[in-house]
Design a protein around this motif. Structure first.
Motif, PDB file in Angstrom:
ATOM      1  N   TYR A 229     -18.583  14.064  40.509  1.00 15.57           N
ATOM      2  CA  TYR A 229     -17.296  14.757  40.693  1.00 15.57           C
ATOM      3  C   TYR A 229     -17.080  15.841  39.644  1.00 15.57           C
ATOM      4  CZ  TYR A 229     -15.989  11.531  44.311  1.00 15.57           C
ATOM      5  OH  TYR A 229     -15.952  10.827  45.473  1.00 15.57           O
ATOM      6  N   GLY A 230     -18.160  16.214  38.998  1.00 16.76           N
ATOM      7  CA  GLY A 230     -18.068  17.349  38.089  1.00 16.76           C
ATOM      8  C   GLY A 230     -17.462  16.994  36.740  1.00 16.76           C
ATOM      9  N   ILE A 231     -17.391  15.711  36.405  1.00 18.64           N
ATOM     10  CA  ILE A 231     -16.851  15.329  35.096  1.00 18.64           C
ATOM     11  C   ILE A 231     -18.016  15.186  34.128  1.00 18.64           C
ATOM     12  CG2 ILE A 231     -15.525  13.602  33.814  1.00 18.64           C
ATOM     13  CD1 ILE A 231     -14.252  12.867  36.565  1.00 18.64           C
ATOM     14  N   GLU A 232     -17.981  15.968  33.054  1.00 21.34           N
ATOM     15  CA  GLU A 232     -19.093  15.967  32.108  1.00 21.34           C
ATOM     16  C   GLU A 232     -18.762  15.231  30.819  1.00 21.34           C
ATOM     17  OE1 GLU A 232     -21.916  17.076  33.042  1.00 21.34           O
ATOM     18  OE2 GLU A 232     -21.240  18.109  34.859  1.00 21.34           O
ATOM     19  N   ARG A 233     -17.476  15.245  30.462  1.00 25.83           N
ATOM     20  CA  ARG A 233     -17.077  14.647  29.189  1.00 25.83           C
ATOM     21  C   ARG A 233     -15.886  13.724  29.405  1.00 25.83           C
ATOM     22  NH1 ARG A 233     -18.546  17.928  24.763  1.00 25.83           N
ATOM     23  NH2 ARG A 233     -19.953  19.546  25.463  1.00 25.83           N
ATOM     24  N   ALA A 234     -16.090  12.471  29.096  1.00 27.34           N
ATOM     25  CA  ALA A 234     -14.981  11.523  29.270  1.00 27.34           C
ATOM     26  C   ALA A 234     -15.318  10.195  28.627  1.00 27.34           C
ATOM     27  CB  ALA A 234     -14.703  11.316  30.740  1.00 27.34           C
ATOM     28  N   TRP A 235     -14.242   9.465  28.294  1.00 33.20           N
ATOM     29  CA  TRP A 235     -14.416   8.083  27.891  1.00 33.20           C
ATOM     30  C   TRP A 235     -14.007   7.219  29.067  1.00 33.20           C
ATOM     31  CZ3 TRP A 235     -12.705  11.196  23.703  1.00 33.20           C
ATOM     32  CH2 TRP A 235     -13.546  11.161  22.577  1.00 33.20           C
ATOM     33  N   VAL A 236     -14.861   6.290  29.410  1.00 32.54           N
ATOM     34  CA  VAL A 236     -14.544   5.399  30.525  1.00 32.54           C
ATOM     35  C   VAL A 236     -14.473   3.988  29.966  1.00 32.54           C
ATOM     36  CG1 VAL A 236     -15.248   4.613  32.802  1.00 32.54           C
ATOM     37  CG2 VAL A 236     -15.892   6.895  32.027  1.00 32.54           C
ATOM     38  N   GLU A 237     -13.299   3.395  30.085  1.00 36.48           N
ATOM     39  CA  GLU A 237     -13.141   2.046  29.546  1.00 36.48           C
ATOM     40  C   GLU A 237     -13.052   1.068  30.710  1.00 36.48           C
ATOM     41  OE1 GLU A 237     -10.217   1.745  26.308  1.00 36.48           O
ATOM     42  OE2 GLU A 237      -9.703  -0.210  27.141  1.00 36.48           O
ATOM     43  N   ILE A 238     -13.924   0.099  30.699  1.00 33.12           N
ATOM     44  CA  ILE A 238     -13.931  -0.885  31.780  1.00 33.12           C
ATOM     45  C   ILE A 238     -13.538  -2.241  31.230  1.00 33.12           C
ATOM     46  CG2 ILE A 238     -15.423  -2.144  33.402  1.00 33.12           C
ATOM     47  CD1 ILE A 238     -16.978   0.492  33.705  1.00 33.12           C
ATOM     48  N   GLU A 239     -12.547  -2.837  31.887  1.00 32.24           N
ATOM     49  CA  GLU A 239     -12.102  -4.175  31.486  1.00 32.24           C
ATOM     50  C   GLU A 239     -12.149  -5.079  32.699  1.00 32.24           C
ATOM     51  OE1 GLU A 239      -8.757  -2.833  28.188  1.00 32.24           O
ATOM     52  OE2 GLU A 239      -8.143  -3.716  30.091  1.00 32.24           O
ATOM     53  N   GLY A 240     -12.509  -6.316  32.492  1.00 31.49           N
ATOM     54  CA  GLY A 240     -12.503  -7.277  33.605  1.00 31.49           C
ATOM     55  C   GLY A 240     -13.587  -6.960  34.619  1.00 31.49           C
ATOM     56  N   TYR A 241     -13.316  -7.355  35.838  1.00 28.55           N
ATOM     57  CA  TYR A 241     -14.310  -7.306  36.890  1.00 28.55           C
ATOM     58  C   TYR A 241     -13.993  -6.117  37.788  1.00 28.55           C
ATOM     59  CZ  TYR A 241     -17.173  -9.493  40.573  1.00 28.55           C
ATOM     60  OH  TYR A 241     -18.129  -9.787  41.497  1.00 28.55           O
ATOM     61  N   VAL A 242     -14.861  -5.129  37.808  1.00 29.12           N
ATOM     62  CA  VAL A 242     -14.557  -3.936  38.606  1.00 29.12           C
ATOM     63  C   VAL A 242     -15.737  -3.582  39.517  1.00 29.12           C
ATOM     64  CG1 VAL A 242     -13.106  -2.994  36.763  1.00 29.12           C
ATOM     65  CG2 VAL A 242     -15.452  -2.226  36.965  1.00 29.12           C
ATOM     66  N   THR A 243     -15.437  -2.772  40.520  1.00 28.33           N
ATOM     67  CA  THR A 243     -16.489  -2.279  41.401  1.00 28.33           C
ATOM     68  C   THR A 243     -16.591  -0.766  41.214  1.00 28.33           C
ATOM     69  OG1 THR A 243     -14.925  -1.869  43.172  1.00 28.33           O
ATOM     70  CG2 THR A 243     -15.985  -4.038  43.148  1.00 28.33           C
ATOM     71  N   LEU A 244     -17.660  -0.183  41.747  1.00 26.07           N
ATOM     72  CA  LEU A 244     -17.797   1.274  41.650  1.00 26.07           C
ATOM     73  C   LEU A 244     -16.663   1.955  42.417  1.00 26.07           C
ATOM     74  CD1 LEU A 244     -21.665   1.656  41.976  1.00 26.07           C
ATOM     75  CD2 LEU A 244     -20.270   2.010  39.938  1.00 26.07           C
TER      76      LEU A 244
END
Ligand SMILES: Nc1nc2c(ncn2[C@@H]2O[C@H](COP(=O)(O)OP(=O)(O)OP(=O)(O)O)[C@@H](O)[C@H]2O)c(=O)[nH]1
Ligand SMILES: [Mg+2]
Length: 388
Positions: A229-244
């Motif tokens: 989606y054209g995102i080059e710079r980001a922090w992605v924080e994942i908590e718990g149980y997630v899907t794509l």
């Protein structure tokens, strides 16, 4: 995960992300939609786009109407660290709660439908403020007018305050409201996991902080999806149980889930306290807090801290060399922010001329401690930035 999105469509998506007005956004989204192939793999995305388009149309319509009514906007501009919107039926006690939490001038009255326009106040607590908004009453039998406005406010809120008259079948009413909000795309059910995406030029690339589990993929898939989606710079924080799919929803800025606080009013009219306890036990694992009134409003500090925590926000106090005490009002940052992030928020020159910082915090072996730009801040830290 969508497949085979042509590069023109990706470019259009970029344009959409950068668009500022709802009109422009709608236009770009329409163009994006025309460019994507439609098949099973893109079904999810199509649904998102359609929903987003109808939201944008509503927003445009609303702006048009509010312009017509001589600039009297019905939406409330956000102020403070977060916005809490009080929802409920008429006479449930929304104005009473607003007045208990803030200094707002409210119209508390035994007559129904006293508050038909949003009323706001600021809840002050240590270092920060939370904006509290009383929404017009929800009327299930009449879903236009005040009800519609209430839903819009709820959709825009950071946290909901569900106000229930404890003397009038509160559990039944709670469930009714949950169902109603759900029909409007607002979920109160806490998801099993959560994805937060913080786009930032300060991020060297896409950094996935995985504190949970990705059910159907790995961190590389997450990065690929964002790149897609054209995102080059980001922090992605994942908590718990997630899907794509959850990651994709987070990219689309789809915030369906709203944390909520329950305000149970009129407990003084009840003879049996047992019903209150029963209610609390039924709802306690769903709500961020259950507040009974009168008497039970917890300290604003406690309520405020819970809200900030839920939203992943921290308060950081700043101090200059010449001052003995830190600022009274904190800078609000997202969790995981560093000293240099803080410097940027204060002023560009602070980050450019940054040398080091002094941090005062209980968790440190000694205070102040001299730290570098990448030091991760926590709630209630005090920082002095030393520049060249
Ligand atoms: N005894 C008692 N009365 C309360 C309590 N909370 C609210 N009331 C009364 O209930 C009535 C409605 O309260 P409001 O706070 O105006 O309710 P509201 O939800 O803002 O109502 P509308 O804006 O008119 O939809 C008022 O007469 C209040 O005095 C409470 O905890 N105990
Ligand atoms: Mg009211």
């Amino acid at each position: 995960m969508p497949t085979n999105i042509p590069p023109e469509a990706q470019a259009k998506w970029e344009e959409y992300s950068k668009a500022r007005t709802p009109e422009e956004k709608l236009q770009k989204l329409k163009e994006f939609y025309a460019l994507i192939p439609k098949h099973k793999g893109t079904e999810k995305m199509e649904k998102f786009i359609k929903r987003r388009m109808s939201e944008l149309k509503e927003e445009i319509e609303k702006r048009r109407l509010s312009k017509k009514s001589k600039g009297l906007s019905l939406l409330v501009e956000k102020r403070g660290a977060a916005q809490l919107v009080l929802l409920g039926y008429t006479n449930s006690g929304r104005s009473t709660v607003l007045s208990a939490l803030t200094n707002a001038r409210v119209d508390i009255s035994p007559n129904p439908f006293s508050t038909l326009r949003p009323v706001e106040g600021m809840m002050e607590f240590k270092g920060a403020q939370i904006q509290v908004v009383e929404a017009p009453p929800i009327i299930l039998e009449a879903q236009g007018g005040p009800t519609k406005l209430s839903v819009t406010l709820a959709g825009n809120a950071d946290v909901l305050g569900i106000v229930l008259d404890s003397s009038d079948e509160p559990l039944v009413h709670f469930e009714e409201l949950v169902k109603f909000l759900e029909s409007k795309g607002i979920l109160l059910e806490r998801p099993r996991g959560r994805v937060r995406i913080k786009r930032s030029k300060a991020a060297p690339t896409i950094i996935v902080i995985n504190k949970g589990k990705i059910a159907d993929g790995n961190e590389k898939d997450v990065r690929d999806l964002l790149h897609f989606y054209g995102i080059e710079r980001a922090w992605v924080e994942i908590e718990g149980y997630v899907t794509l799919e959850d990651v994709e929803e987070a990219i689309f800025g789809e915030k369906k889930y709203k944390p909520f606080i329950i305000f149970l009013t009129k407990v003084d009219l009840l003879n049996d306290r047992a019903s209150i306890e029963h209610l609390k036990s039924k709802l306690s694992d769903k709500a961020l807090a259950i507040v009974t009134y009168p008497g039970g409003i917890p300290s604003k500090d406690e309520l405020g801290v819970r809200i900030l925590k839920e939203l992943g926000l921290i308060r950081v106090f700043t101090k200059s060399k010449s001052e003995k005490y830190p600022s009274e009002r904190a800078v609000i940052l997202s969790r995981g922010s560093t000293v240099i992030d803080l410097a940027r928020v204060i002023h560009k020159s602070f980050s450019e001329r940054f040398r080091y910082a002094k941090v005062w915090a209980e968790r440190l072996p000694y205070s102040p401690m001299k730290v570098g730009p990448d030091f991760i801040l926590e709630d209630m830290d005090t920082v002095e930035i030393v520049t060249r």
